[in-house]
Enzyme design. Sequence first.
Site, short mmCIF file in Angstrom:
data_model
loop_
_atom_site.label_atom_id
_atom_site.label_comp_id
_atom_site.label_asym_id
_atom_site.label_seq_id
_atom_site.Cartn_x
_atom_site.Cartn_y
_atom_site.Cartn_z
N ALA A 83 0.84 -1.20 0.00
CA ALA A 83 0.00 0.00 0.00
C ALA A 83 0.87 1.26 0.00
CB ALA A 83 -0.92 -0.01 1.22
N LEU A 139 20.92 4.41 1.17
CA LEU A 139 21.92 4.49 2.26
C LEU A 139 21.50 5.50 3.32
CD1 LEU A 139 24.98 4.74 -0.18
CD2 LEU A 139 24.19 2.67 0.98
N GLY A 140 20.21 5.63 3.59
CA GLY A 140 19.73 6.57 4.60
C GLY A 140 20.21 7.98 4.29
N ASP A 147 9.99 3.35 1.27
CA ASP A 147 8.81 3.10 0.42
C ASP A 147 8.53 4.31 -0.47
OD1 ASP A 147 8.51 0.63 1.55
OD2 ASP A 147 7.00 1.26 3.01
P1 ADP Z 1 14.69 2.33 4.50
O1 ADP Z 1 13.65 3.29 4.96
O2 ADP Z 1 14.17 1.29 3.54
O3 ADP Z 1 15.56 1.75 5.57
P2 ADP Z 1 16.80 4.29 3.89
O4 ADP Z 1 16.96 4.51 5.36
O5 ADP Z 1 18.03 3.94 3.13
O6 ADP Z 1 15.68 3.20 3.54
O7 ADP Z 1 16.16 5.63 3.28
C1 ADP Z 1 15.65 5.72 1.97
C2 ADP Z 1 15.98 7.07 1.37
O8 ADP Z 1 15.38 8.09 2.21
C3 ADP Z 1 17.45 7.41 1.34
O9 ADP Z 1 18.05 6.96 0.12
C4 ADP Z 1 17.42 8.94 1.41
O10 ADP Z 1 17.21 9.48 0.12
C5 ADP Z 1 16.21 9.22 2.29
N1 ADP Z 1 16.64 9.43 3.69
C6 ADP Z 1 16.58 8.55 4.73
N2 ADP Z 1 17.07 9.08 5.87
C7 ADP Z 1 17.44 10.35 5.54
C8 ADP Z 1 18.03 11.44 6.27
N3 ADP Z 1 18.33 11.32 7.58
N4 ADP Z 1 18.27 12.59 5.61
C9 ADP Z 1 17.97 12.73 4.29
N5 ADP Z 1 17.41 11.75 3.55
C10 ADP Z 1 17.16 10.57 4.15
#
Ligand code: ADP
EC number: 2.7.1.15
Length: 321
Positions: free
Chosen positions: A44, A229-230, A262
Amino acid sequence: MTPPRCLVRGSLNNDEYLHVKNLVRAGETIFSTKYERRAGGKGANQAVAIAKAGGRVDLLGSVGEDGIWLIQYLQAIGVSTDNVSVVETHTGRAMIQVADDGENSIILYPGANFYPLPLPRALDSRYTHLLLQNEVLFSSTQTYLRLSKSCNPPIISIFNPSPIPSKEQVAQFPWSNLDWLIVNQGEATALCEILTEESILKDTPISEIIAKLCDAPAFYPSTNIICTLGAKGVFAHTLHGTIVVPAASLRGPVIDTTGAGDCFTGFFVAGLMEHSANKVSTTLSLPELESILRTSVEAAGICVQRRGTIESIPTRKELTQ
Ligand code: ADP
């Protein structure tokens, strides 16, 4: 040319939030201070992100009678729910405790998401893209992936293996049918360890992890890999080469990173759809891929600065790119 349309075969959940002072301990009974029910489930969430990014999207899944509100909610956002069945069991649930310090603990109940819906013999020729996660029966995910490649022209397939499948499931997965794998760093590491049967040392660079994954005998070398990569952005590996796109620079503080992956995935798939609508070849050059990734990290950057999961996903109009 068929206008792009994505089929998402995935989960729908009633997400139930119980706000508590501290997470409940074994044997303890506590009052919660607030209760919220929200729409969730990776299927969803990602379908909503595609719709908000401007893509045509159908969600295929199932809920119980207690999930009929989810169907109406998703429809109102622009997700086509004609393929969501109401079955004789409870809707999938996530019971989420959120403590005052932001810690959380989650129990997932698969419910209707694991209901064995009848499997088709072929996919509807209106679909150009197929998006899969791992919150429904694995046998169903595998069947849809196989069917996507028996279409003419083949449907572009995207798999976000979250939660990570078991060793046995990874071993029997039809990797050669997959066009795009989307993982976060933890999922990339886990998948690499399963496929190579090697432990990955902490602090191993993502480029090395992805290179090992690509060399694993069971993995299909032509599958493109996107690894989020967050706060560090995203790493992409394709046959044309690799690129890193940094995360969006944020205007405000990070409020809630739930659902950022997502949101990213939905915008990425909508980007692939837009590309295939404008080009005869579905192959992406590195600059074309980079442009889609930049839009996707911008959307995810907005998402992390807002509270909620589905609620925090921006629309395409809110983006500058
Ligand atoms: P998931 O939520 O699947 O663990 P990630 O943590 O890698 O995935 O986050 C997905 C995307 O969200 C990243 O590639 C980035 O573009 C964005 N993102 C996540 N955390 C941050 C942050 N602290 N600052 C900026 N962008 C973020």
